[in-house]
Design an enzyme around this catalytic site. Sequence first.
Site, PDB file in Angstrom:
ATOM      1  N   CYS A 112       0.811  -1.227   0.000  1.00  0.00           N
ATOM      2  CA  CYS A 112       0.000   0.000   0.000  1.00  0.00           C
ATOM      3  C   CYS A 112       0.843   1.276   0.000  1.00  0.00           C
ATOM      4  CB  CYS A 112      -0.986  -0.012   1.169  1.00  0.00           C
ATOM      5  SG  CYS A 112      -0.236   0.084   2.816  1.00  0.00           S
ATOM      6  N   HIS A 159      -2.429   1.250   6.820  1.00  0.00           N
ATOM      7  CA  HIS A 159      -2.829   1.159   5.419  1.00  0.00           C
ATOM      8  C   HIS A 159      -3.073   2.560   4.874  1.00  0.00           C
ATOM      9  CE1 HIS A 159      -4.115  -0.992   1.878  1.00  0.00           C
ATOM     10  NE2 HIS A 159      -5.193  -0.235   1.799  1.00  0.00           N
ATOM     11  N   HIS A 167      -5.927   1.862  -4.159  1.00  0.00           N
ATOM     12  CA  HIS A 167      -4.903   1.363  -3.231  1.00  0.00           C
ATOM     13  C   HIS A 167      -4.462  -0.038  -3.623  1.00  0.00           C
ATOM     14  CE1 HIS A 167      -7.797  -1.093  -0.505  1.00  0.00           C
ATOM     15  NE2 HIS A 167      -8.450  -0.743  -1.588  1.00  0.00           N
TER      16      HIS A 167
END
Length: 240
Positions: A142, A191, A203
Site C-alpha cells: 500500500c 494502510h 490502493h
Amino acid sequence: MKRLALGVFLFLGLVRAGTYVVQPGDTLWRISQAQRVDLTTLILANHLHGTELHPGQKLLIPERYVVAKGDTLWSLARRFGTSVAELKRLNGLSGDSLRAGQTLWVPAPARPEPAPGVVTVARAYLGRPYRYGAAGPDAFDCSGFVQYVFGKLGIKLPRTAATQWSQLEPVSSPQAGDLVFFSFSGGRVDHVGIYLGDGRFIHANSYERRVVVENLEAPWYRKVYLGARRVDGSQITAAR
C-alpha cells in the site's frame, strides 16, 4: 422564504479558501457574524484602518486553531504561511509561549490543488499485483504504491504508511490526490490509499492481491478509516 434562502446561499457562496468578496450593502459586522469571526480580529487580519468597505473588495477570513502539544509560534507561522509577529498581533500575544488547548486565530491555510497528474498516474497501475514490501513498478504494497505514484511526479514521500501519516498535513475533507489512511489493527496506522474523488480511492489491496479502486463509504472502510493527509509540491521530504 425562498428569497431568504437564496440570499443566504449567495452570501455563503462568496467565501473561497479563506477569502470573502464584499457585496453591496455589506458591513464588517455582518460579515464577522456570518463568518463567525470576532470583529476586531477581522479588522486586524485585513489591516483595516476604518470600517468603510467597497463592493469587490477581498477580505481575508481567519480561522480558529487549537494549539496542540509541541506547537510553537514559529512552527505555526510556517504552517500557515505567516510570521510570528503577525500571529502575535492577531491574537494580542506579548510573549512567545503557548499552551496545549489554547485557541488562536490564524490565516486560513492555502488549499493547494492536488499534485498534477496524481489520479492519472495512480490509475495507470490498476490491476498491478500486491506484494508485501514491494514499491513498484511491477508490484506494490500500500505505502509503496503511494510512494511510487508521487515519485513519478518528483515528490519523495516516506516509505511507510505510519510515517506518511505523521509527516503530512491533515485535512478534514479529502480532495482528489489526497492520501487516505486506515487502521486495520485497531491501534496503529497500517494502510494508505489515494483519494480519487466522489467517495472512491485507489490502493494496493492485500486481500484482492492487486491495485483496485474501492468505495471509501463502504461500511468496512468507514469502520477503519482514520483520516486524510495532503501532499503538495512544497512537502518534499526524504524517502525513508
